[in-house]
Design an enzyme around this catalytic site. Structure first.
Site, PDB file in Angstrom:
ATOM      1  N   SER A   8       0.836  -1.202   0.000  1.00 53.30           N
ATOM      2  CA  SER A   8       0.000   0.000   0.000  1.00 53.30           C
ATOM      3  C   SER A   8       0.866   1.246   0.000  1.00 53.30           C
ATOM      4  O   SER A   8       1.686   1.450   0.911  1.00 53.30           O
ATOM      5  CB  SER A   8      -0.898   0.015   1.235  1.00 53.30           C
ATOM      6  OG  SER A   8      -1.441   1.308   1.400  1.00 53.30           O
ATOM      7  N   HIS A  32      -1.190  -1.359  -4.215  1.00 49.94           N
ATOM      8  CA  HIS A  32      -2.486  -1.105  -3.578  1.00 49.94           C
ATOM      9  C   HIS A  32      -2.630   0.399  -3.349  1.00 49.94           C
ATOM     10  O   HIS A  32      -1.784   1.028  -2.705  1.00 49.94           O
ATOM     11  CB  HIS A  32      -2.509  -1.860  -2.246  1.00 49.94           C
ATOM     12  CG  HIS A  32      -3.781  -1.772  -1.467  1.00 49.94           C
ATOM     13  ND1 HIS A  32      -4.833  -2.647  -1.649  1.00 49.94           N
ATOM     14  CD2 HIS A  32      -4.172  -0.934  -0.471  1.00 49.94           C
ATOM     15  CE1 HIS A  32      -5.808  -2.365  -0.797  1.00 49.94           C
ATOM     16  NE2 HIS A  32      -5.442  -1.311  -0.079  1.00 49.94           N
ATOM     17  N   ASP A  34      -5.047   3.328  -1.874  1.00 43.09           N
ATOM     18  CA  ASP A  34      -6.154   3.580  -0.957  1.00 43.09           C
ATOM     19  C   ASP A  34      -6.818   4.915  -1.263  1.00 43.09           C
ATOM     20  O   ASP A  34      -6.227   5.972  -1.042  1.00 43.09           O
ATOM     21  CB  ASP A  34      -5.639   3.581   0.485  1.00 43.09           C
ATOM     22  CG  ASP A  34      -5.232   2.191   0.951  1.00 43.09           C
ATOM     23  OD1 ASP A  34      -6.096   1.296   0.919  1.00 43.09           O
ATOM     24  OD2 ASP A  34      -4.069   2.005   1.335  1.00 43.09           O
ATOM     25  N   MET A  36      -9.560   7.464  -0.234  1.00 42.52           N
ATOM     26  CA  MET A  36     -10.371   7.809   0.944  1.00 42.52           C
ATOM     27  C   MET A  36     -10.991   9.182   0.756  1.00 42.52           C
ATOM     28  O   MET A  36     -10.331  10.105   0.268  1.00 42.52           O
ATOM     29  CB  MET A  36      -9.499   7.835   2.202  1.00 42.52           C
ATOM     30  CG  MET A  36      -8.742   6.550   2.472  1.00 42.52           C
ATOM     31  SD  MET A  36      -7.927   6.630   4.075  1.00 42.52           S
ATOM     32  CE  MET A  36      -6.901   5.155   4.008  1.00 42.52           C
ATOM     33  N   HIS A  65      -8.468   0.360  -3.782  1.00 38.50           N
ATOM     34  CA  HIS A  65      -9.329   0.093  -2.622  1.00 38.50           C
ATOM     35  C   HIS A  65     -10.099   1.373  -2.331  1.00 38.50           C
ATOM     36  O   HIS A  65      -9.539   2.347  -1.828  1.00 38.50           O
ATOM     37  CB  HIS A  65      -8.435  -0.323  -1.437  1.00 38.50           C
ATOM     38  CG  HIS A  65      -9.183  -0.567  -0.169  1.00 38.50           C
ATOM     39  ND1 HIS A  65      -8.547  -0.668   1.055  1.00 38.50           N
ATOM     40  CD2 HIS A  65     -10.507  -0.744   0.083  1.00 38.50           C
ATOM     41  CE1 HIS A  65      -9.446  -0.898   1.999  1.00 38.50           C
ATOM     42  NE2 HIS A  65     -10.643  -0.927   1.442  1.00 38.50           N
ATOM     43  N   MET A  67     -12.364   3.466  -0.330  1.00 35.57           N
ATOM     44  CA  MET A  67     -12.998   3.688   0.978  1.00 35.57           C
ATOM     45  C   MET A  67     -13.767   5.003   0.891  1.00 35.57           C
ATOM     46  O   MET A  67     -13.361   6.038   1.425  1.00 35.57           O
ATOM     47  CB  MET A  67     -11.919   3.728   2.075  1.00 35.57           C
ATOM     48  CG  MET A  67     -11.366   2.344   2.394  1.00 35.57           C
ATOM     49  SD  MET A  67      -9.789   2.390   3.250  1.00 35.57           S
ATOM     50  CE  MET A  67      -8.720   2.649   1.837  1.00 35.57           C
ATOM     51  N   MET A 136     -11.099  -6.639   5.950  1.00 35.33           N
ATOM     52  CA  MET A 136     -10.257  -5.654   6.634  1.00 35.33           C
ATOM     53  C   MET A 136      -9.816  -6.215   7.983  1.00 35.33           C
ATOM     54  O   MET A 136     -10.640  -6.714   8.759  1.00 35.33           O
ATOM     55  CB  MET A 136     -11.028  -4.347   6.859  1.00 35.33           C
ATOM     56  CG  MET A 136     -11.375  -3.579   5.598  1.00 35.33           C
ATOM     57  SD  MET A 136      -9.946  -3.111   4.580  1.00 35.33           S
ATOM     58  CE  MET A 136      -8.992  -2.101   5.722  1.00 35.33           C
ATOM     59  N   ASP A 174      -6.163  -6.728   4.703  1.00 34.13           N
ATOM     60  CA  ASP A 174      -5.587  -5.383   4.636  1.00 34.13           C
ATOM     61  C   ASP A 174      -5.636  -4.765   6.022  1.00 34.13           C
ATOM     62  O   ASP A 174      -6.719  -4.589   6.587  1.00 34.13           O
ATOM     63  CB  ASP A 174      -6.411  -4.556   3.639  1.00 34.13           C
ATOM     64  CG  ASP A 174      -5.905  -3.135   3.461  1.00 34.13           C
ATOM     65  OD1 ASP A 174      -4.846  -2.789   4.018  1.00 34.13           O
ATOM     66  OD2 ASP A 174      -6.594  -2.375   2.754  1.00 34.13           O
TER      67      ASP A 174
HETATM   68  C1  DX5 Z   1      -6.178   1.218   5.788  1.00 33.42           C
HETATM   69  C2  DX5 Z   1      -5.790   0.949   4.355  1.00 33.42           C
HETATM   70  C3  DX5 Z   1      -4.618   0.080   4.233  1.00 33.42           C
HETATM   71  C4  DX5 Z   1      -3.361   0.622   4.850  1.00 33.42           C
HETATM   72  C5  DX5 Z   1      -2.648  -0.537   5.447  1.00 33.42           C
HETATM   73  O1  DX5 Z   1      -7.458   1.719   5.859  1.00 33.42           O
HETATM   74  O2  DX5 Z   1      -6.862   0.353   3.642  1.00 33.42           O
HETATM   75  O3  DX5 Z   1      -4.394  -0.316   2.893  1.00 33.42           O
HETATM   76  O4  DX5 Z   1      -2.518   1.274   3.960  1.00 33.42           O
HETATM   77  O5  DX5 Z   1      -1.528  -0.064   6.108  1.00 33.42           O
HETATM   78  P1  DX5 Z   1      -0.707  -0.964   7.137  1.00 33.42           P
HETATM   79  O6  DX5 Z   1      -0.194  -2.150   6.376  1.00 33.42           O
HETATM   80  O7  DX5 Z   1       0.380  -0.049   7.592  1.00 33.42           O
HETATM   81  O8  DX5 Z   1      -1.645  -1.374   8.236  1.00 33.42           O
HETATM   82 ZN    ZN Z   2      -6.352  -0.573   1.673  1.00 33.68          ZN
END
Ligand code: DX5
Ligand code: ZN
Length: 233
Positions: A8, A32, A34, A36, A65, A67, A136, A174
């Site tokens: 990520s 990956h 993210d 948000m 991903h 969110m 998750m 994740d």
């Molecule tokens: C959290 C994200 C993850 C995040 C994971 O909401 O969806 O993808 O980057 O990070 P680590 O591996 O540091 O927990």
């Molecule tokens: Zn993620």
């Protein structure tokens, strides 16, 4: 397909994203990303224009991903832009079947994500519509959180559902994946591992990916676990 690692970039240097993707490109399977929106989760990252820019500079396929609220409206554009995989949250989708089908029709793999408290059994009938189930292992929103062991039984149950029906989908986890937690997640049956802090927190991201993969492969292949005696027991 075996074990796959999807680092990520949430934990990478956002001012140098193309370089940060290059730093995992010889070892990782995916990158990956993210997305948000500060509504579905209490954090704001990036959106479609940045993903479009990254697609031009990434040697790896992009694992998006989302969110975000209203993924039914926004997800298809990520697939049309060329993301290899687009994952929506079931808690946010109002028409998940339609949206998953639209993602697939645009040529991407369709992913369905469940937060830690969302039961997988409720979505059993939808599994034929998805290419990847994401469970998750932290509450979504931030990198660097602690892995939630409370999700391990759900990973085992999801693996039983997938194998029992011989479904071709991948089981991704994740959140909080690192050298201390990846083995028990692999034993429980996960096969695609997102890792942010564990990959980008050190000095050699490619090597961190290789180490995580070796650990997961060892745990998944351990006799009495992946080979028919029930994983994780
Ligand atoms: C959290 C994200 C993850 C995040 C994971 O909401 O969806 O993808 O980057 O990070 P680590 O591996 O540091 O927990
Ligand atoms: Zn993620």
């Amino acid at each position: 397909m075996g074990i796959q690692i999807s680092p990520s970039i949430l934990s990478a240097d956002f001012a140098r994203l193309a370089d940060e993707i290059a730093a995992i490109s010889s070892a990782a399977d995916w990158v990956h990303v993210d997305v948000m929106d500060n509504h579905f989760v209490p954090n704001l990252t990036l959106g479609l224009p940045v993903v479009e820019a990254l697609l031009k500079h990434s040697a790896l396929p992009i694992d998006c991903h989302l969110m975000i609220e209203d993924p039914d409206r926004w997800a298809p554009a990520y697939a049309e832009a060329g993301a290899g995989s687009v994952t929506i949250h079931v808690e946010a989708a109002k028409a998940p079947v339609r949206t998953l089908r639209t993602i697939r029709a645009a040529g991407a793999r369709a992913g369905l994500a469940l937060n830690p408290a969302t039961p997988v059994e409720a979505y059993s009938d939808l599994l034929g519509e998805v290419d990847m189930l994401l469970l998750m292992t932290v509450e979504p929103g931030f990198g660097g959180q602690k892995f939630l062991d409370v999700v391990l039984p759900k990973i085992r149950r999801a693996r039983e559902m997938i194998d029992g029906r011989d479904l071709p989908l991948w089981l991704q986890i994740d959140g909080g994946v690192d050298s201390e937690t990846i083995e028990r997640a692999a034993e429980a049956g996960a096969d695609v591992f997102v890792a942010g802090n564990a990959v980008y927190g050190g000095t050699d991201p490619d090597q961190a990916v290789r180490n995580l993969r070796a650990q997961a492969e060892k745990a998944a292949g351990a006799p009495g676990k992946a080979f028919g005696f029930g994983r994780g027991h």
